[in-house]
Scaffold this motif. Structure first.
Motif, mmCIF file in Angstrom:
data_model
loop_
_atom_site.group_PDB
_atom_site.id
_atom_site.type_symbol
_atom_site.label_atom_id
_atom_site.label_comp_id
_atom_site.label_asym_id
_atom_site.label_seq_id
_atom_site.Cartn_x
_atom_site.Cartn_y
_atom_site.Cartn_z
ATOM 1 N N ILE A 89 6.314 0.151 4.250
ATOM 2 C CA ILE A 89 5.968 -1.131 3.384
ATOM 3 C C ILE A 89 4.453 -1.453 3.785
ATOM 4 N N SER A 90 4.014 -1.315 5.083
ATOM 5 C CA SER A 90 2.768 -1.999 5.507
ATOM 6 C C SER A 90 1.686 -0.822 4.631
ATOM 7 N N GLU A 91 2.051 0.388 4.674
ATOM 8 C CA GLU A 91 1.059 1.443 4.046
ATOM 9 C C GLU A 91 1.046 1.298 2.650
ATOM 10 N N LEU A 92 2.299 0.916 2.026
ATOM 11 C CA LEU A 92 1.955 0.874 0.619
ATOM 12 C C LEU A 92 1.248 -0.437 0.225
ATOM 13 N N ASP A 93 1.433 -1.608 1.040
ATOM 14 C CA ASP A 93 0.667 -2.655 0.549
ATOM 15 C C ASP A 93 -0.926 -2.509 0.623
ATOM 16 N N GLN A 94 -1.508 -1.765 1.710
ATOM 17 C CA GLN A 94 -2.581 -1.298 1.728
ATOM 18 C C GLN A 94 -3.101 -0.341 0.414
ATOM 19 N N ASP A 95 -2.091 0.525 -0.003
ATOM 20 C CA ASP A 95 -2.302 1.070 -1.167
ATOM 21 C C ASP A 95 -2.568 0.286 -2.471
ATOM 22 N N ILE A 96 -1.650 -0.646 -2.422
ATOM 23 C CA ILE A 96 -1.489 -1.482 -3.610
ATOM 24 C C ILE A 96 -2.487 -2.074 -3.770
ATOM 25 N N LEU A 97 -3.052 -2.823 -2.627
ATOM 26 C CA LEU A 97 -4.595 -3.569 -2.570
ATOM 27 C C LEU A 97 -5.503 -3.156 -3.306
ATOM 28 N N LYS A 98 -5.635 -1.695 -2.595
ATOM 29 C CA LYS A 98 -6.819 -0.955 -2.796
ATOM 30 C C LYS A 98 -7.050 -0.541 -4.243
ATOM 31 N N ALA A 99 -5.673 0.011 -4.828
ATOM 32 C CA ALA A 99 -5.652 0.166 -6.424
ATOM 33 C C ALA A 99 -5.684 -1.068 -7.206
ATOM 34 N N GLY A 100 -5.453 -2.290 -6.702
ATOM 35 C CA GLY A 100 -5.562 -3.237 -7.573
ATOM 36 C C GLY A 100 -6.903 -4.100 -7.477
ATOM 37 N N GLN A 101 -7.840 -3.485 -7.021
ATOM 38 C CA GLN A 101 -9.342 -4.133 -6.759
ATOM 39 C C GLN A 101 -9.853 -4.122 -8.076
ATOM 40 N N GLN A 102 -9.690 -3.316 -8.946
ATOM 41 C CA GLN A 102 -10.521 -3.512 -10.301
ATOM 42 C C GLN A 102 -9.551 -4.148 -11.255
ATOM 43 N N LEU A 103 -8.487 -4.635 -10.951
ATOM 44 C CA LEU A 103 -7.535 -5.351 -12.033
ATOM 45 C C LEU A 103 -7.987 -6.611 -12.260
ATOM 46 N N PRO A 104 -7.563 -7.281 -13.285
ATOM 47 C CA PRO A 104 -7.575 -8.772 -13.219
ATOM 48 C C PRO A 104 -7.175 -9.673 -12.360
ATOM 49 N N GLU A 105 -7.968 -10.939 -12.053
ATOM 50 C CA GLU A 105 -7.766 -11.684 -10.949
ATOM 51 C C GLU A 105 -6.319 -12.322 -10.874
ATOM 52 N N GLU A 106 -5.812 -12.490 -11.914
ATOM 53 C CA GLU A 106 -4.324 -12.995 -11.799
ATOM 54 C C GLU A 106 -3.585 -12.047 -11.099
ATOM 55 N N ILE A 107 -3.712 -10.600 -11.548
ATOM 56 C CA ILE A 107 -3.028 -9.583 -10.827
ATOM 57 C C ILE A 107 -3.310 -9.269 -9.040
ATOM 58 N N ASN A 108 -4.784 -9.383 -8.924
ATOM 59 C CA ASN A 108 -5.008 -9.482 -7.700
ATOM 60 C C ASN A 108 -4.492 -10.581 -6.756
ATOM 61 N N THR A 109 -4.447 -11.798 -7.286
ATOM 62 C CA THR A 109 -3.956 -12.844 -6.591
ATOM 63 C C THR A 109 -2.412 -12.806 -6.324
ATOM 64 N N ALA A 110 -1.564 -11.870 -7.393
ATOM 65 C CA ALA A 110 -0.237 -11.712 -7.065
ATOM 66 C C ALA A 110 -0.011 -10.742 -6.200
ATOM 67 N N LEU A 111 -0.881 -9.733 -6.119
ATOM 68 C CA LEU A 111 -0.725 -8.471 -5.086
ATOM 69 C C LEU A 111 -1.111 -8.924 -3.670
ATOM 70 N N LEU A 112 -1.963 -9.823 -3.571
ATOM 71 C CA LEU A 112 -2.296 -10.508 -2.082
ATOM 72 C C LEU A 112 -1.108 -11.100 -1.801
ATOM 73 N N LYS A 113 -0.539 -11.966 -2.612
ATOM 74 C CA LYS A 113 0.560 -12.951 -2.047
ATOM 75 C C LYS A 113 1.927 -11.905 -1.615
ATOM 76 N N ALA A 114 1.803 -11.037 -2.560
ATOM 77 C CA ALA A 114 2.987 -10.026 -2.176
ATOM 78 C C ALA A 114 2.772 -9.321 -0.886
ATOM 79 N N ALA A 115 1.446 -9.011 -0.454
ATOM 80 C CA ALA A 115 1.114 -8.240 0.792
ATOM 81 C C ALA A 115 1.267 -9.209 1.903
ATOM 82 N N THR A 116 1.032 -10.458 1.582
ATOM 83 C CA THR A 116 0.804 -11.378 2.872
ATOM 84 C C THR A 116 2.022 -12.502 2.954
ATOM 85 N N GLU A 117 2.883 -12.723 2.021
ATOM 86 C CA GLU A 117 3.978 -13.777 2.123
ATOM 87 C C GLU A 117 5.472 -12.903 1.798
ATOM 88 N N THR A 118 5.507 -11.662 1.691
ATOM 89 C CA THR A 118 6.699 -11.156 1.519
ATOM 90 C C THR A 118 7.503 -11.152 2.831
#
Length: 293
Positions: A168-197
């Motif tokens: 799960i930790s490895e997937l979080d890193q891959d998800i955040l990396k893949a979402g760097q170029q995506l809209p801010e709303e998505i990035n915010t949701a992905l960061l929350k998913a990585a830090t608050e799940t």
């Protein structure tokens, strides 16, 4: 290693060694027939017995059934210690568990006949009621230990909880990396998913993981519902959705693993105190009998 760890590791070990596959029918229902014979003889003697006054625990048959019941209580309690010994083989566990189940049910018959069906507000009846509650919780435990360890093994699919957490930790890193170029709303949701799940939580959340407000699932739903069309043009979105789906599946398995462990612990939380209370009440009952004998 504490008793909780023994329970958690022992549950999966017993499943892997197929301890529960045949304990009900061990050696042609050997212990069932012992239990039936004990119950049958006790009932026949109870019907044949003709004490002065009402049937009670103070007659020769009452004392005999009382001694048998006390020995069964002590022996059945010893099983809780015996099954946690590392040297016990899978076959040995089957023997003890099969005997524990059937002789525990026979105890209900012998103890009831020992009481002469006389229940009142005294230490003797307290011991009897605690015995019934302990046996009832034991019946529940039979279902739990026959079903949940296998379910735990199937749910883990060869992975330990620590290994699932690592993935799960490895997937979080891959998800955040893949979402760097995506809209801010998505990035915010992905960061929350990585830090608050969270995986665990309070006792209610552990027992009902489906009711957890999961940031990872929320992020996945957000992207699929609001940015699905972009996924046709942007491979990063498709990749993030796939990674979130994989993480969601792992989260579900990890939470299920914790749920099963908590169910096992909750059962012990009731069964062990009931067993200890039964032993205390039993010794008090015996002392009271000898004091007034």
């Amino acid at each position: 290693m504490n008793s909780w760890t023994l329970l958690e590791t022992g549950a999966s070990d017993m499943s892997s060694r197929n301890v529960h596959d045949s304990f009900f029918i061990y050696k042609g229902l050997k212990f069932l027939w012992y239990a039936v014979a004990l119950a049958f003889i006790s009932i026949v003697l109870y019907i044949w017995h003709n004490p002065l006054g009402e049937p009670n625990g103070g007659s020769w048959l009452g004392y005999t059934l009382g001694i048998i019941s006390a020995v069964l209580v002590l022996w059945l309690t010893w099983f809780g210690v015996r099954k946690r010994q590392y040297a016990v083989s899978a076959t040995g566990l089957k023997v003890w568990l099969s005997a524990h189940i059937y002789l525990g049910l026979a105890l209900v018959v012998t103890a009831t006949l020992h009481s002469g069906f006389q229940i009142g507000w005294n230490i003797h009846s307290i011991a009897y009621i605690l015995m019934l509650l302990t046996v009832l919780s034991g019946v529940v435990g039979v279902f739990i230990y026959a079903y949940y360890p296998k379910l735990m093994t199937k749910n883990r699919a060869g992975l330990s909880l620590d290994e699932m957490m690592g993935q799960i930790s490895e997937l979080d890193q891959d998800i955040l990396k893949a979402g760097q170029q995506l809209p801010e709303e998505i990035n915010t949701a992905l960061l929350k998913a990585a830090t608050e799940t969270s995986i665990g939580g309070n006792i209610i959340e552990k027992l009902s993981p489906k009711n957890i407000d999961c940031p990872t699932l929320n992020a996945r739903n957000l992207i699929e519902e609001k940015f699905a069309d972009m996924g046709l043009r942007d491979q990063n979105i498709s990749k993030v959705i796939a990674l979130l789906a994989k993480k969601t599946k792992l989260l579900r398995r990890a939470r299920r693993d914790i749920q099963i462990k908590v169910i096992l612990r909750v059962w012990l939380f009731f069964h062990i105190p009931l067993s200890i209370g039964l032993l205390a009440a039993l010794f008090s009952h015996i002392l009271a009998v000898f004091f007034y004998w």
